[in-house]
Design an enzyme around this catalytic site. Structure first.
Site, PDB file in Angstrom:
ATOM      1  N   GLY A  51      -2.327  11.968   6.449  1.00 54.85           N
ATOM      2  CA  GLY A  51      -2.455  11.313   7.752  1.00 54.85           C
ATOM      3  C   GLY A  51      -2.697  12.347   8.827  1.00 54.85           C
ATOM      4  O   GLY A  51      -2.440  13.537   8.613  1.00 54.85           O
ATOM      5  N   CYS A  77      -0.065  15.728   1.076  1.00 56.81           N
ATOM      6  CA  CYS A  77      -0.281  16.343   2.391  1.00 56.81           C
ATOM      7  C   CYS A  77       0.784  15.861   3.397  1.00 56.81           C
ATOM      8  O   CYS A  77       1.929  16.259   3.305  1.00 56.81           O
ATOM      9  CB  CYS A  77      -1.705  16.059   2.857  1.00 56.81           C
ATOM     10  SG  CYS A  77      -2.227  17.152   4.173  1.00 56.81           S
ATOM     11  N   HIS A 161      -5.370  17.601  -1.838  1.00 59.58           N
ATOM     12  CA  HIS A 161      -5.742  16.200  -2.063  1.00 59.58           C
ATOM     13  C   HIS A 161      -6.263  15.989  -3.491  1.00 59.58           C
ATOM     14  O   HIS A 161      -7.429  16.270  -3.752  1.00 59.58           O
ATOM     15  CB  HIS A 161      -6.812  15.778  -1.054  1.00 59.58           C
ATOM     16  CG  HIS A 161      -6.271  15.666   0.333  1.00 59.58           C
ATOM     17  ND1 HIS A 161      -5.797  14.495   0.845  1.00 59.58           N
ATOM     18  CD2 HIS A 161      -6.081  16.606   1.291  1.00 59.58           C
ATOM     19  CE1 HIS A 161      -5.354  14.695   2.072  1.00 59.58           C
ATOM     20  NE2 HIS A 161      -5.516  15.974   2.358  1.00 59.58           N
ATOM     21  N   VAL A 218     -25.763  -6.402  -3.538  1.00 61.16           N
ATOM     22  CA  VAL A 218     -24.830  -6.613  -4.647  1.00 61.16           C
ATOM     23  C   VAL A 218     -23.463  -7.130  -4.156  1.00 61.16           C
ATOM     24  O   VAL A 218     -22.860  -8.006  -4.792  1.00 61.16           O
ATOM     25  CB  VAL A 218     -24.716  -5.349  -5.535  1.00 61.16           C
ATOM     26  CG1 VAL A 218     -24.227  -4.167  -4.754  1.00 61.16           C
ATOM     27  CG2 VAL A 218     -23.825  -5.576  -6.723  1.00 61.16           C
ATOM     28  N   THR A 221     -23.470 -10.838  -3.241  1.00 61.47           N
ATOM     29  CA  THR A 221     -23.767 -11.645  -4.425  1.00 61.47           C
ATOM     30  C   THR A 221     -22.541 -11.719  -5.345  1.00 61.47           C
ATOM     31  O   THR A 221     -22.211 -12.779  -5.885  1.00 61.47           O
ATOM     32  CB  THR A 221     -24.975 -11.048  -5.192  1.00 61.47           C
ATOM     33  OG1 THR A 221     -26.028 -10.875  -4.249  1.00 61.47           O
ATOM     34  CG2 THR A 221     -25.440 -11.951  -6.310  1.00 61.47           C
TER      35      THR A 221
END
Ligand code: XMP
Length: 502
Positions: A51, A77, A161, A218, A221
Site C-alpha cells: 500500500g 511490503c 513483491h 471477449v 461475450t
C-alpha cells in the site's frame, strides 16, 4: 479460501489471481472493513497487501484484528511493515528508496521450499523494517535490505513483491504459503466459477429481466454467455453503435453474435457524436461516453419492460485504474464502464468478471465453449476511437483514423507473431506537420502506431515490429489516407505510459 486484505496496492488483485492459479479461492477485503466479515467464510489464510501509506504515520492498532483469526498471515511490503510495527519491531523511512530488481538470499524455510538460494526479486518501497519484533527470525536479506523477509510464529513478512512477474519464483513463494503453510484446499476452477456466478445471478435477478451491454469483445461475450445460462430468454443483449467503432465493426459483430444470442443492435452514432462535439479532455470524453451508454441502456430497458439489471463485462484492470478497487488506490483513467458511470442509475449493475483478468476470462470463455477466434480477439476499449483521436472527435477525423487503422490491421494480420500481440492500433494526433507530395507542400495530420505485448493490460511493453512492416504500413497510410502525411511509431511501455493514448 484465502482472504487478501487490500491496503491500496495496485497489485492486490494480482495477489488474489496468483492464489487462484494455485486452484484456491481467494477474496479481497478492504483494510477498512471489519474482521467479522471473515467469520463463517472458512478462511484458511490471510494475505496483507502492499500500500502507498507508512505504518508509522497512522494509528494501526485497528489492524490488529486481522491477526486474531488463528490462521497463517502473509504480509507483503506494507503488510510486513504493519506486523513489524504492531508486534514491537521498528519501521523507518529508508535512507535510499529501493525500486526494481534486487538479489535476495534466503535461509531454509517452508516458504522458500524449492527456490534457489539466491534469486532476483522486485522491490518497491520507501520504508524499511529496521528491527524485527522479539522472537522473529529474519529469513531473507538483499544487498540493501537487511530484513527482506521475517517469520514470527504463524506470520510471514516479505519486503519484496512475490506477486509480480519480475520476481523469479514469486508464484512458487505464494503457492508455498497457500499450500504448504496454510494447507488450503484446491477448490477453485473455471467450472466452479461459472456455476457460482450462474447461481448468484439467478438469485439476484429472480423472475425479472436483465440487459447486457455487448461490445463484440471477449469480456462482454463471456459475461453475456454466463448471464444467458442463468436467465435464458430473460437476458437481452444490446450492442450499441456509438459512432466510434472501427471499420465494418457493427456488421461483423451482428454477423457473429446474432446466431448465438438474443441480440439487439442500436444505431446511436449521431447521439454520441453530438455529445462529444467540442470535448477535448480525455477524462471528460470517457465520462460523456459512459453516461450516454447508460442512457441508452435505460431507454432500452424501458422499452422492453420489467428490466432491472444491467450485465457488463467489466474486468479488474478497468476497476483498479478507475480508482474503484476495494482499498484506497489512485485514479489512472476512468474506464467508461466503471469510473465513467453516472452517479445515479436506475439499473442495478451485475459484473460477473469484475475480479478477473483478461487471460482468466479467456480461459473461462474456452470452458464455456466459445469459438477460438472470438476468445483471441484483441481488446478494444468501450470509448473506442474517441480515445484514439487525441483532442476533438468529429466525423472527418474518425473517417481518417478508421482508414489508417484498417490498413494497419490488414498488414498486421500477415505478421507471423500477430497472435502474441496484445493490441495493435493507430492513433490520430492533434498535430499538423509539413510534407511534400508531388512537388506540392502539404500540411496534414500525424498518425501514431501503437503495438504492445501484455499479459493482463496492467503492464505492457512495446512490440519490436519489423522495419519492413513499419515501412509498408507508413507508405500505405500516407499514400492511401487523405489527411495524413506523417506516421510515427510509439516506443513507450506501460508504465510509464498507458496503452491507450487517452
Ligand atoms: P490503458 O490505456 O489503461 O488500457 O493502459 C488497458 C487496457 O484496457 C483497455 N481500455 C478500456 N477498456 N473501457 C474498456 O472497456 C475503457 O474505458 C478502457 N480504457 C482502456 C485498453 O484498450 C487496454 O487493453
Amino acid at each position: 479460501m484465502i482472504a487478501v486484505i487490500d491496503f491500496g496496492s495496485q497489485y492486490t488483485q494480482l495477489i488474489a489471481r496468483r492464489i487462484r492459479e494455485c486452484g484456491v479461492y481467494s477474496e479481497i477485503i478492504s483494510c477498512h472493513g471489519s474482521a467479522s466479515v471473515l467469520v463463517g467464510k472458512d478462511v484458511e489464510g490471510i494475505v496483507l497487501s502492499g500500500g502507498p501509506g507508512s505504518v508509522y504515520e497512522i494509528d494501526i492498532e485497528n489492524y490488529r484484528r486481522f491477526f486474531s483469526l488463528g490462521v497463517p498471515v502473509l504480509g507483503i511490503c506494507y503488510g510486513m511493515q504493519l506486523a513489524a510495527q504492531l508486534f514491537g519491531g521498528k519501521v523507518r523511512k529508508s535512507k535510499s528508496r529501493e525500486y526494481g530488481l534486487a538479489h535476495l538470499t534466503h535461509r531454509k524455510d517452508p516458504l522458500f521450499a524449492g527456490i534457489p538460494k539466491r534469486v532476483h526479486v522486485w522491490m518497491s518501497h520507501g520504508d524499511t523494517v529496521v528491527r524485527v519484533p522479539r522472537g522473529a527470525r529474519v529469513i531473507a536479506y538483499t544487498e540493501n535490505t537487511a530484513v527482506a523477509a521475517f517469520r514470527l510464529r504463524g506470520f510471514y513478512g516479505l519486503q519484496f513483491h512475490p506477486e509480480v512477474r519480475h520476481t523469479r519464483h514469486g508464484r512458487r513463494i505464494i503457492s508455498n504459503f497457500v499450500i504448504k503453510v496454510c494447507h488450503a484446499r484446491r477448490t477453485w476452477s473455471a467450472r466452479r466459477f461459472v456455476e457460482d456466478e450462474i447461481n448468484r445471478i439467478r438469485e439476484m435477478v429472480g423472475n425479472e429481466k436483465a440487459i447486457c451491454g455487448i461490445s463484440g469483445g471477449v469480456d462482454s461475450t463471456v459475461a453475456a454467455t454466463i448471464a444467458a445460462r442463468a436467465l435464458g430468454k430473460n437476458l437481452i443483449s444490446v450492442f450499441v453503435d456509438n459512432g466510434v467503432l472501427r471499420m465494418n465493426e457493427r456488421e461483423e459483430v451482428r454477423a457473429s453474435l446474432s446466431p448465438v444470442m438474443n441480440l439487439r443492435v442500436i444505431d446511436a452514432r449521431d447521439r454520441f457524436l453530438s455529445s462529444l462535439a467540442n470535448v477535448k479532455d480525455a477524462e471528460r470524453k470517457r465520462k460523456v461516453i459512459g453516461r450516454e451508454f447508460i442512457k441508452i441502456f435505460e431507454a432500452e430497458a424501458n422499452r422492453i419492460g420489467n428490466v432491472k439489471y444491467l450485465v457488463q463485462g467489466t474486468l479488474y484492470p478497468d476497476v483498479i485504474e478507475s480508482g474503484q478497487g476495494i482499498g484506497p488506490a489512485d485514479v489512472i483513467k476512468s474506464h467508461h464502464n466503471v469510473g465513467g458511470l453516472p452517479k445515479r442509475m436506475k439499473l442495478k449493475i451485475i459484473e460477473p468478471l469484475r475480479m478477473l483478468f483478461k487471460d482468466e476470462v479467456r480461459s473461462i470463455g474456452r470452458y464455456l465453449g466459445l469459438p477460438a477466434h472470438y476468445i483471441e480477439r484483441k481488446p478494444f476499449p468501450g470509448p473506442g476511437l474517441a480515445v484514439r483521436i487525441v483532442g476533438v472527435v468529429n466525423k472527418g477525423r474518425l473517417e481518417t483514423l478508421r482508414q489508417a487503422d484498417q490498413i494497419l490491421l490488414e498488414e498486421a494480420h500477415k505478421l507471423r507473431n500477430y497472435g502474441s500481440i496484445w493490441q495493435i492500433f493507430a492513433v490520430l494526433l492533434p498535430l499538423g506537420s509539413v510534407g511534400v507530395m508531388g512537388d506540392r507542400r502539404t500540411y496534414d495530420s500525424v498518425c501514431a502506431i501503437r503495438a504492445v505485448r501484455s499479459d493482463d493490460g496492467m503492464t505492457a511493453d512495446w512490440v519490436r515490429l519489423p522495419h519492413n512492416f513499419l515501412n509498408r504500413v507508413s507508405r500505405r497510410i500516407v499514400n492511401e489516407v487523405k489527411g495524413i502525411n506523417r506516421v510515427v511509431f510509439d516506443i513507450t511501455s506501460k508504465p510509464p505510459a498507458t496503452i491507450e493514448w487517452e
